[in-house]
Design an enzyme around this catalytic site. Structure first.
Site, PDB file in Angstrom:
ATOM      1  N   LYS A 284      -8.795   7.884 -18.936  1.00  0.00           N
ATOM      2  CA  LYS A 284      -9.095   8.509 -20.231  1.00  0.00           C
ATOM      3  C   LYS A 284      -7.854   8.507 -21.138  1.00  0.00           C
ATOM      4  O   LYS A 284      -7.324   7.458 -21.413  1.00  0.00           O
ATOM      5  CB  LYS A 284      -9.653   9.913 -19.976  1.00  0.00           C
ATOM      6  CG  LYS A 284     -10.746   9.963 -18.887  1.00  0.00           C
ATOM      7  CD  LYS A 284     -11.960   9.182 -19.285  1.00  0.00           C
ATOM      8  CE  LYS A 284     -13.072   9.009 -18.272  1.00  0.00           C
ATOM      9  NZ  LYS A 284     -12.975   9.391 -16.930  1.00  0.00           N
TER      10      LYS A 284
ATOM     11  N   ARG B  76       0.858  -1.196   0.000  1.00  0.00           N
ATOM     12  CA  ARG B  76       0.000   0.000   0.000  1.00  0.00           C
ATOM     13  C   ARG B  76       0.890   1.240   0.000  1.00  0.00           C
ATOM     14  O   ARG B  76       0.599   2.235  -0.640  1.00  0.00           O
ATOM     15  CB  ARG B  76      -0.952   0.000   1.211  1.00  0.00           C
ATOM     16  CG  ARG B  76      -1.668   1.336   1.376  1.00  0.00           C
ATOM     17  CD  ARG B  76      -2.922   1.286   2.260  1.00  0.00           C
ATOM     18  NE  ARG B  76      -2.826   0.457   3.419  1.00  0.00           N
ATOM     19  CZ  ARG B  76      -2.167   0.762   4.547  1.00  0.00           C
ATOM     20  NH1 ARG B  76      -1.530   1.909   4.668  1.00  0.00           N
ATOM     21  NH2 ARG B  76      -2.145  -0.084   5.556  1.00  0.00           N
TER      22      ARG B  76
ATOM     23  N   ASP C 243      -7.844  19.996 -13.347  1.00  0.00           N
ATOM     24  CA  ASP C 243      -8.157  18.658 -13.828  1.00  0.00           C
ATOM     25  C   ASP C 243      -7.820  18.660 -15.323  1.00  0.00           C
ATOM     26  O   ASP C 243      -8.519  19.275 -16.123  1.00  0.00           O
ATOM     27  CB  ASP C 243      -9.642  18.356 -13.567  1.00  0.00           C
ATOM     28  CG  ASP C 243     -10.024  16.941 -13.968  1.00  0.00           C
ATOM     29  OD1 ASP C 243      -9.373  16.385 -14.877  1.00  0.00           O
ATOM     30  OD2 ASP C 243     -10.982  16.406 -13.389  1.00  0.00           O
TER      31      ASP C 243
ATOM     32  N   TYR D  15     -16.656  18.235 -13.778  1.00  0.00           N
ATOM     33  CA  TYR D  15     -17.144  16.860 -13.957  1.00  0.00           C
ATOM     34  C   TYR D  15     -18.175  16.547 -12.858  1.00  0.00           C
ATOM     35  O   TYR D  15     -17.966  16.869 -11.685  1.00  0.00           O
ATOM     36  CB  TYR D  15     -15.944  15.904 -13.898  1.00  0.00           C
ATOM     37  CG  TYR D  15     -16.347  14.464 -13.791  1.00  0.00           C
ATOM     38  CD1 TYR D  15     -17.088  13.857 -14.793  1.00  0.00           C
ATOM     39  CD2 TYR D  15     -16.009  13.707 -12.676  1.00  0.00           C
ATOM     40  CE1 TYR D  15     -17.476  12.531 -14.684  1.00  0.00           C
ATOM     41  CE2 TYR D  15     -16.386  12.380 -12.571  1.00  0.00           C
ATOM     42  CZ  TYR D  15     -17.125  11.799 -13.576  1.00  0.00           C
ATOM     43  OH  TYR D  15     -17.516  10.496 -13.464  1.00  0.00           O
TER      44      TYR D  15
END
Ligand SMILES: Cc1ncc(COP(=O)(O)O)c(C=O)c1O
Length: 379
Positions: A195, A46, A170, A98
């Site tokens: 994306k 992690r 972003d 978004y």
């Protein structure tokens, strides 16, 4: 090195154990330690993973930051960055952000005592008026989804810094190939790697890049503490996807321009939103701020019925949410990505019933325009 070279090589050093040219997928949860307190810098997956680290180094270079941290999704990256804001502080955010970001800010972070103002960030005066002494962060998206409006990142960064606020961009829609917000003055960049960065519609992920080491350290602390890490396999997929980012973006860009020109001159299309068209209200800003105009386009066919007909007739263009993959994706914002916004607000934002969004892929452009032409003939 140039951008294309960095896409292929940054973070991608040959594996020290074997010389493997592709960074291995380190599918392990832990690492053997030689003795108490003696290890190779990796203790638990992690906290540290070499495949994830390679991706973080790669994107750090592409965005020109001091470091990056990769997360399980774009939303997890945005959530991590938002921990820079405390209860009682204020955030100014684009009103075309978004939908998932809007939902997180208004339904979760606002409950925790953070104050939000949503404004049209294409209007610098509106942003200036929204700033308060308590403003800690300005959250921007450029271009915006789905109306393809821009904001002047350099100007807004300067304004925010005068108010001692941080600027987060972003950069999912543009990718670092087309736009580098840190060079324009922003403090942090976030991506849904789902994306263009990954580019093959086969992984969900996110990454946050910071200009300052202090913020990189904080993001690493959040990554380890809250645990929404990007898996080794997804890190590897994104790293592999990015190797072809420059060549994919060149084709996305040339196809995007051609499809926008085709749509803008089609008699069944009432309006085409694409920053590369001279009639786009911010075409000059796009030329100044971006290296190209990208592959995201929205266009209005006048009514919901017309949009439905069009979307039922396309064959090559795949009807689906998401964007930035090698395949052309087409969607209907009002009933898909923006369905949760009340109709009145949607209309005010320009998300009309006849608006269709297209993420232009890298297929032969004649096939994309032929598919759209065939579908539009039925409208
Ligand atoms: C601009 C933008 N930011 C963030 C996200 C969220 O990314 P993810 O779906 O990887 O959580 C999306 C998703 O569509 C997006 O379009």
């Amino acid at each position: 090195m140039g951008f294309s070279t960095d896409c292929v090589h940054a973070g991608n050093a040959p594996d020290p154990a074997t010389g493997a040219v592709a960074v291995p997928i380190y599918q392990t949860s832990t690492y053997v330690q030689e003795a108490l307190g003696v290890h190779k810098g990796y203790e638990y997956a992690r906290t540290q993973n070499p495949t994830r680290r390679a991706l973080e180094e790669n994107v750090t270079r592409l965005e020109g930051g001091a470091g990056a941290r990769a997360f399980a999704s774009g939303m997890a990256a945005i959530t991590a960055v938002s921990t820079l804001v405390k209860a009682g502080e204020h955030v100014v955010c684009s009103n075309m952000t978004y939908g998932g970001t809007f939902r997180y800010f208004t339904k979760i972070q606002a409950r925790q005592g953070v104050d939000f103002t949503f404004v049209d960030t294409a209007d610098a005066d509106a942003v200036r008026k929204a700033m308060k002494p308590s403003t800690r962060l300005l959250h921007l998206e450029s271009p915006t989804n789905p109306t393809m409006m821009l904001c002047d990142i350099a100007l807004l960064s300067q304004m925010a810094h005068e108010c001692r606020a941080l600027v987060v961009v972003d950069n999912t829609f543009a990718s670092p190939y087309l736009q580098r917000p840190l060079d324009l003055g922003a403090d942090l960049v976030v991506h849904s790697t789902t994306k263009f960065l990954n580019g093959h519609s086969d992984s969900v992920g996110g990454i946050a890049v910071a200009r300052s080491l202090e913020h990189v350290e904080w993001l690493g602390f959040v990554q380890n503490s809250s645990g929404a890490i990007l898996s080794p396999f997804d890190s590897w997929l994104v790293l592999r996807g990015i190797k072809t980012l420059a060549v994919r973006m060149e084709r996305h860009e040339s196809n995007g321009r051609a499809v926008a020109r085709f749509l803008a001159s089609h008699r069944k299309v009432q309006k085409t939103n694409y920053p590369g068209l001279p009639e786009h209200p911010q075409h000059a800003l796009a030329k100044r701020q971006m290296k190209g105009f990208g592959a995201m386009i929205s266009f209005d066919v006048g009514s919901f019925a017309a949009a439905r007909t069009l979307l039922s007739r396309v064959r090559l263009c795949a009807l689906g949410e998401s964007l930035g993959g090698v395949e052309t994706l087409i969607s209907h914002p009002a009933t898909m990505t923006h369905a949760s916004i009340p109709e009145e607000d949607r209309l005010a934002l320009g998300v009309t019933p006849g608006l269709v969004r297209i993420s232009v892929g890298i297929e032969d452009v004649e096939d994309i325009t032929a598919d759209l032409d065939h579908a539009l003939s039925a409208v």
